[in-house]
Design a protein around this motif. Structure first.
Motif, PDB file in Angstrom:
ATOM      1  N   VAL A 103      -2.331   4.582 -11.462  1.00 24.97           N
ATOM      2  CA  VAL A 103      -3.112   3.113 -11.413  1.00 24.97           C
ATOM      3  C   VAL A 103      -3.835   3.366 -12.537  1.00 24.97           C
ATOM      4  O   VAL A 103      -3.980   2.196 -13.546  1.00 24.97           O
ATOM      5  CB  VAL A 103      -3.838   3.130 -10.204  1.00 24.97           C
TER       6      VAL A 103
ATOM      7  N   GLN B  22       5.422  -1.583  -8.809  1.00 21.26           N
ATOM      8  CA  GLN B  22       4.333  -2.139  -7.941  1.00 21.26           C
ATOM      9  C   GLN B  22       2.991  -2.238  -8.264  1.00 21.26           C
ATOM     10  O   GLN B  22       2.254  -3.258  -8.235  1.00 21.26           O
ATOM     11  CB  GLN B  22       4.335  -1.535  -6.385  1.00 21.26           C
ATOM     12  N   VAL B  23       2.512  -1.276  -8.962  1.00 22.79           N
ATOM     13  CA  VAL B  23       1.200  -1.336  -9.652  1.00 22.79           C
ATOM     14  C   VAL B  23       1.071  -2.331 -10.873  1.00 22.79           C
ATOM     15  O   VAL B  23       0.171  -3.086 -10.865  1.00 22.79           O
ATOM     16  CB  VAL B  23       0.738   0.060 -10.041  1.00 22.79           C
TER      17      VAL B  23
ATOM     18  N   THR C 210       0.928  -1.229  -0.079  1.00 20.66           N
ATOM     19  CA  THR C 210       0.129   0.177   0.026  1.00 20.66           C
ATOM     20  C   THR C 210       0.825   1.282  -0.005  1.00 20.66           C
ATOM     21  O   THR C 210       0.798   2.318  -0.487  1.00 20.66           O
ATOM     22  CB  THR C 210      -0.861   0.041   1.131  1.00 20.66           C
TER      23      THR C 210
ATOM     24  N   ASP D 295      -6.612   4.291  -5.309  1.00 23.08           N
ATOM     25  CA  ASP D 295      -5.316   3.359  -4.753  1.00 23.08           C
ATOM     26  C   ASP D 295      -6.004   2.564  -3.731  1.00 23.08           C
ATOM     27  O   ASP D 295      -5.824   1.414  -3.643  1.00 23.08           O
ATOM     28  CB  ASP D 295      -4.299   4.308  -4.477  1.00 23.08           C
TER      29      ASP D 295
ATOM     30  N   ILE E 176       2.296   2.037  -3.579  1.00 21.28           N
ATOM     31  CA  ILE E 176       1.127   2.095  -4.374  1.00 21.28           C
ATOM     32  C   ILE E 176       0.857   3.800  -4.307  1.00 21.28           C
ATOM     33  O   ILE E 176       0.774   4.628  -4.944  1.00 21.28           O
ATOM     34  CB  ILE E 176      -0.190   1.559  -4.276  1.00 21.28           C
TER      35      ILE E 176
END
Length: 208
Positions: free
Chosen positions: A85, A39-40, A29, A146, A32
């Motif tokens: 994202v 990571q995304v 988290t 997110d 992100i």
């Protein structure tokens, strides 16, 4: 009358759990929220797995993806995690296009830094937003965030878009779903579908 919108999430986030999945969820988290593209991007292959099939109505080649604004107006070149994202999802074929239809024009208190009874209500968020109305009427819109906690911000965005585009189907997608009322989570990857209901009080609730 209360408003109700369907949401879908990709993974669990435990703010306080002590299990290994809980600890890992906080690392993910944080990455992100920091806009870490790598990571995304790790989410994309897993969206093709059978467990993620329930997210198809939210993420598909026919939906317009709309990033959820941050708690304050965004300056040029500033970090915007939900936009990161959204762009990655669209590039991977999970959207027909990206449209920043909602802009924050005045800041609100960050929910993450507010006590439960002090979090901004839906109508407070709505008053701080401006909505674009120049898009040809879309059939499907998915708001992208997110992290989804209680859902006041996304409910406010969804209500405004429904008012502006009454014939569109409005849905909500967030990468992480906060699990603040469980001691620990057993797994991070856990696609889930639920609903956010907003009453006249402006204090929404999320199921599950």
């Amino acid at each position: 009358m209360p408003s109700e919108f369907t949401y879908g999430t990709f993974a669990n986030y435990s703010p306080r759990g002590t299990s290994e999945p809980s600890k890992r969820s906080r690392i993910i988290t944080a990455a992100i929220k920091a806009g870490r593209v790598s990571q995304v991007e790790q989410m994309i292959p897993r969206l093709a797995e059978p467990a993620a099939a329930i997210l198809e109505p939210f993420l598909n080649p026919n939906v317009i993806l709309v990033p959820v604004p941050r708690s304050a107006p965004i300056k040029e070149d500033a970090l915007w995690p939900s936009r990161v994202v959204t762009d990655i999802l669209c590039a991977a074929g999970y959207g027909a296009g990206v449209e920043a239809l909602i802009t924050r024009i005045s800041p609100v208190r960050k929910s993450a830094f507010s006590a439960v009874g002090e979090r901004p209500l839906v109508h407070t968020h709505k008053e701080s937003f401006r909505v674009r109305s120049d898009l040809l009427p879309p059939g499907q819109i998915t708001l992208v965030d997110d992290v989804l906690t209680k859902g006041a911000t996304t409910a406010a965005c969804a209500e405004l878009l429904q008012e502006e585009y009454p014939n569109a189907t409005i849905r909500i997608f967030a990468v992480m779903r906060t699990r603040g009322f469980v001691d620990d989570i057993e797994t991070v990857f856990d696609p889930c579908v639920g609903r956010i209901v907003s009453h006249a009080s402006g204090n929404p609730y999320r199921e599950p």
